[in-house]
Design a protein around this motif. Structure first.
Motif, PDB file in Angstrom:
ATOM      1  N   ALA A  12      -6.533  58.753 -40.179  1.00  0.00           N
ATOM      2  CA  ALA A  12      -7.211  59.568 -40.895  1.00  0.00           C
ATOM      3  C   ALA A  12      -8.658  59.123 -41.184  1.00  0.00           C
ATOM      4  CB  ALA A  12      -6.763  59.603 -42.565  1.00  0.00           C
ATOM      5  N   GLU A  13      -9.012  57.924 -40.616  1.00  0.00           N
ATOM      6  CA  GLU A  13     -10.524  57.428 -40.885  1.00  0.00           C
ATOM      7  C   GLU A  13     -11.110  57.676 -39.361  1.00  0.00           C
ATOM      8  OE1 GLU A  13      -9.921  53.519 -41.758  1.00  0.00           O
ATOM      9  OE2 GLU A  13      -9.832  53.765 -44.094  1.00  0.00           O
ATOM     10  N   ALA A  14     -10.333  58.266 -38.408  1.00  0.00           N
ATOM     11  CA  ALA A  14     -10.833  58.307 -37.092  1.00  0.00           C
ATOM     12  C   ALA A  14     -11.806  59.433 -37.083  1.00  0.00           C
ATOM     13  CB  ALA A  14      -9.623  58.411 -36.040  1.00  0.00           C
ATOM     14  N   PRO A  15     -12.828  59.528 -36.330  1.00  0.00           N
ATOM     15  CA  PRO A  15     -13.639  60.636 -36.301  1.00  0.00           C
ATOM     16  C   PRO A  15     -13.106  61.720 -35.763  1.00  0.00           C
ATOM     17  CG  PRO A  15     -14.389  58.956 -34.247  1.00  0.00           C
ATOM     18  CD  PRO A  15     -13.250  58.576 -35.421  1.00  0.00           C
ATOM     19  N   VAL A  16     -13.417  63.001 -36.306  1.00  0.00           N
ATOM     20  CA  VAL A  16     -13.062  64.146 -35.734  1.00  0.00           C
ATOM     21  C   VAL A  16     -13.712  64.848 -34.898  1.00  0.00           C
ATOM     22  CG1 VAL A  16     -11.803  66.432 -36.626  1.00  0.00           C
ATOM     23  CG2 VAL A  16     -11.478  64.468 -37.897  1.00  0.00           C
ATOM     24  N   SER A  17     -13.056  65.470 -33.925  1.00  0.00           N
ATOM     25  CA  SER A  17     -14.302  66.144 -32.781  1.00  0.00           C
ATOM     26  C   SER A  17     -14.785  67.564 -33.439  1.00  0.00           C
ATOM     27  CB  SER A  17     -13.522  66.513 -31.505  1.00  0.00           C
ATOM     28  OG  SER A  17     -12.583  67.298 -31.522  1.00  0.00           O
ATOM     29  N   SER A  18     -15.879  68.011 -33.101  1.00  0.00           N
ATOM     30  CA  SER A  18     -16.234  69.282 -33.617  1.00  0.00           C
ATOM     31  C   SER A  18     -15.308  70.478 -33.037  1.00  0.00           C
ATOM     32  CB  SER A  18     -17.677  69.576 -33.095  1.00  0.00           C
ATOM     33  OG  SER A  18     -17.730  69.732 -31.455  1.00  0.00           O
ATOM     34  N   TRP A  19     -14.651  70.325 -31.989  1.00  0.00           N
ATOM     35  CA  TRP A  19     -13.775  71.140 -31.480  1.00  0.00           C
ATOM     36  C   TRP A  19     -12.496  71.202 -32.392  1.00  0.00           C
ATOM     37  CZ3 TRP A  19      -8.432  70.848 -29.982  1.00  0.00           C
ATOM     38  CH2 TRP A  19      -7.790  72.054 -29.540  1.00  0.00           C
ATOM     39  N   LYS A  25     -10.805  75.801 -38.567  1.00  0.00           N
ATOM     40  CA  LYS A  25     -11.593  76.829 -39.283  1.00  0.00           C
ATOM     41  C   LYS A  25     -10.979  78.291 -38.623  1.00  0.00           C
ATOM     42  CE  LYS A  25     -15.807  78.824 -40.380  1.00  0.00           C
ATOM     43  NZ  LYS A  25     -17.525  78.725 -40.350  1.00  0.00           N
ATOM     44  N   THR A  26     -10.836  78.285 -37.354  1.00  0.00           N
ATOM     45  CA  THR A  26     -10.329  79.701 -36.749  1.00  0.00           C
ATOM     46  C   THR A  26      -9.036  79.777 -37.152  1.00  0.00           C
ATOM     47  OG1 THR A  26     -11.831  79.225 -34.819  1.00  0.00           O
ATOM     48  CG2 THR A  26     -10.079  80.830 -34.651  1.00  0.00           C
ATOM     49  N   ILE A  27      -8.011  78.578 -37.174  1.00  0.00           N
ATOM     50  CA  ILE A  27      -6.540  78.874 -37.540  1.00  0.00           C
ATOM     51  C   ILE A  27      -6.558  79.300 -38.722  1.00  0.00           C
ATOM     52  CG2 ILE A  27      -4.646  77.579 -37.687  1.00  0.00           C
ATOM     53  CD1 ILE A  27      -5.421  75.689 -35.543  1.00  0.00           C
ATOM     54  N   GLY A  28      -7.461  78.776 -39.782  1.00  0.00           N
ATOM     55  CA  GLY A  28      -7.066  79.132 -41.265  1.00  0.00           C
ATOM     56  C   GLY A  28      -7.713  80.508 -41.606  1.00  0.00           C
ATOM     57  N   GLU A  29      -8.746  81.111 -40.699  1.00  0.00           N
ATOM     58  CA  GLU A  29      -9.306  82.248 -41.009  1.00  0.00           C
ATOM     59  C   GLU A  29      -8.608  83.510 -40.331  1.00  0.00           C
ATOM     60  OE1 GLU A  29     -13.260  82.049 -40.039  1.00  0.00           O
ATOM     61  OE2 GLU A  29     -14.138  80.971 -41.673  1.00  0.00           O
ATOM     62  N   MET A  30      -7.919  83.187 -38.994  1.00  0.00           N
ATOM     63  CA  MET A  30      -7.300  84.405 -38.316  1.00  0.00           C
ATOM     64  C   MET A  30      -5.871  84.455 -38.822  1.00  0.00           C
ATOM     65  SD  MET A  30      -6.459  84.471 -34.086  1.00  0.00           S
ATOM     66  CE  MET A  30      -7.865  84.122 -33.900  1.00  0.00           C
ATOM     67  N   HIS A  31      -5.738  85.748 -39.002  1.00  0.00           N
ATOM     68  CA  HIS A  31      -4.552  86.742 -39.430  1.00  0.00           C
ATOM     69  C   HIS A  31      -3.934  87.040 -38.110  1.00  0.00           C
ATOM     70  CE1 HIS A  31      -1.252  88.629 -41.249  1.00  0.00           C
ATOM     71  NE2 HIS A  31      -1.907  89.794 -41.015  1.00  0.00           N
ATOM     72  N   ILE A  32      -2.737  86.469 -37.549  1.00  0.00           N
ATOM     73  CA  ILE A  32      -2.267  87.217 -36.473  1.00  0.00           C
ATOM     74  C   ILE A  32      -1.463  88.361 -36.727  1.00  0.00           C
ATOM     75  CG2 ILE A  32      -0.704  86.420 -34.505  1.00  0.00           C
ATOM     76  CD1 ILE A  32      -1.326  83.634 -34.682  1.00  0.00           C
ATOM     77  N   ASP A  33      -1.832  89.442 -36.055  1.00  0.00           N
ATOM     78  CA  ASP A  33      -1.141  90.603 -36.187  1.00  0.00           C
ATOM     79  C   ASP A  33      -0.839  91.371 -34.964  1.00  0.00           C
ATOM     80  OD1 ASP A  33      -0.432  93.315 -36.864  1.00  0.00           O
ATOM     81  OD2 ASP A  33      -2.325  93.797 -37.822  1.00  0.00           O
TER      82      ASP A  33
END
Length: 296
Positions: A12-19, A25-33
């Motif tokens: 949890a404390e490890a740095p998270v890459s920008s990717w 963010k994309t996974i949260g916003e994308m609705h797969i249709d």
């Protein structure tokens, strides 16, 4: 249990890459249709051949020999000589129609977005109203479309177009029909050299509104130009995607019972040719024996 907690805390404390942040963010916003994705990919029908595939084979097999049709090979140096003849085709077609050029341009501009979408990975120079890309694209479509219509008309008349073109015209004449048409015909089925049949229909409707509203007439016109010897093999009752699509459909689909005439021609097998008295020789010049073909 303590080790697992420590590991989870460290992760949890490890740095998270920008990717990771971007993808979450994309996974949260994308609705797969699935239906929407199918519609998205259905828009494309004309593609570039991957460079790796070209390198595995003869790369020239994927390039037009005489004339560019569409944006992918427009401007290729070896094809530039035909640009003058394309413009002449526009002049002759428009004059013969008795309609103003603006009608042809407007008819194509109405479906410009659909035509652009047909080309997968279309360059930015062909898109956008701000930089004049769309206007340039419409101009290209009208020019190349008119050329193809005039070339197919020359084929239908067996080169007898001297009432509108000079008898010694380098392209639209008996000479052009005899010596250039086969190259044009071949270029019509190059994968990267396709024109949407929607484009041809829009131009032809301006020429004859009632006749070419019927999509099957457009498809038949193209098919007859590509393979007249099989013109009675299958009935094409829809507007195809492009000339290569129509040719593929005619050669791989349909029942032979759909023939509507007795003049259909199908190439005989190698065995039938041999039995008719035509013998085959090996490719090597020093090979004298006549070889009998295996059954096909």
């Amino acid at each position: 249990m303590g080790e697992a907690t420590a590991t989870a805390t460290a992760e949890a404390e490890a740095p998270v890459s920008s990717w990771v942040v971007e993808m979450e963010k994309t996974i949260g916003e994308m609705h797969i249709d699935p239906a929407a994705e199918m519609a998205r990919w259905k828009r494309h029908s004309i593609y570039r051949v991957p460079e790796r595939i070209k390198n595995l084979h003869n790369s020239k097999a994927y390039q037009p020999e005489l004339v560019s049709l569409g944006p992918f090979h427009h401007g290729d140096p070896e094809l530039l000589p035909m640009e003058e003849h394309k413009r002449r085709a526009v002049v002759h077609l428009v004059k013969r129609s008795g309609r103003p050029l603006r009608e042809f341009v407007a008819a194509v501009a109405e479906v410009a977005q659909q035509l652009q979408d047909a080309y997968k990975d279309l360059g930015d120079e062909w898109r956008g109203a701000a930089g004049g890309g769309t206007d340039r694209f419409v101009q290209l479509m009208v020019t190349d479309g008119c050329f193809l219509v005039e070339a197919m008309r020359m084929d239908a008349l067996r080169g007898k177009v001297h009432e509108e073109y000079a008898p010694n015209d380098p392209v639209f004449s008996k000479y052009g029909y005899l010596y250039l048409w086969n190259y044009i015909q071949s270029d019509m089925v190059v994968v990267e050299n396709q024109l949407p049949l929607l484009l041809l229909q829009r131009l032809l409707i301006v020429l004859d509104h009632h006749k070419y509203q019927n999509a099957s007439r457009v498809s038949r016109l193209v098919l007859d130009s590509l393979c007249p010897w099989r013109r009675h093999l299958v009935g094409i009752n829809h507007l195809g995607l492009h000339p290569l699509d129509i040719l593929y459909t005619s050669l791989t689909h349909g029942d032979h019972q759909e023939r509507t005439g007795s003049t259909a021609y199908v190439m005989p097998s190698a065995m039938e040719i041999y039995e008719a008295g035509i013998h085959f020789r090996g490719r090597r010049q020093d090979r004298e024996e006549v070889s009998e073909p295996d059954g096909v």
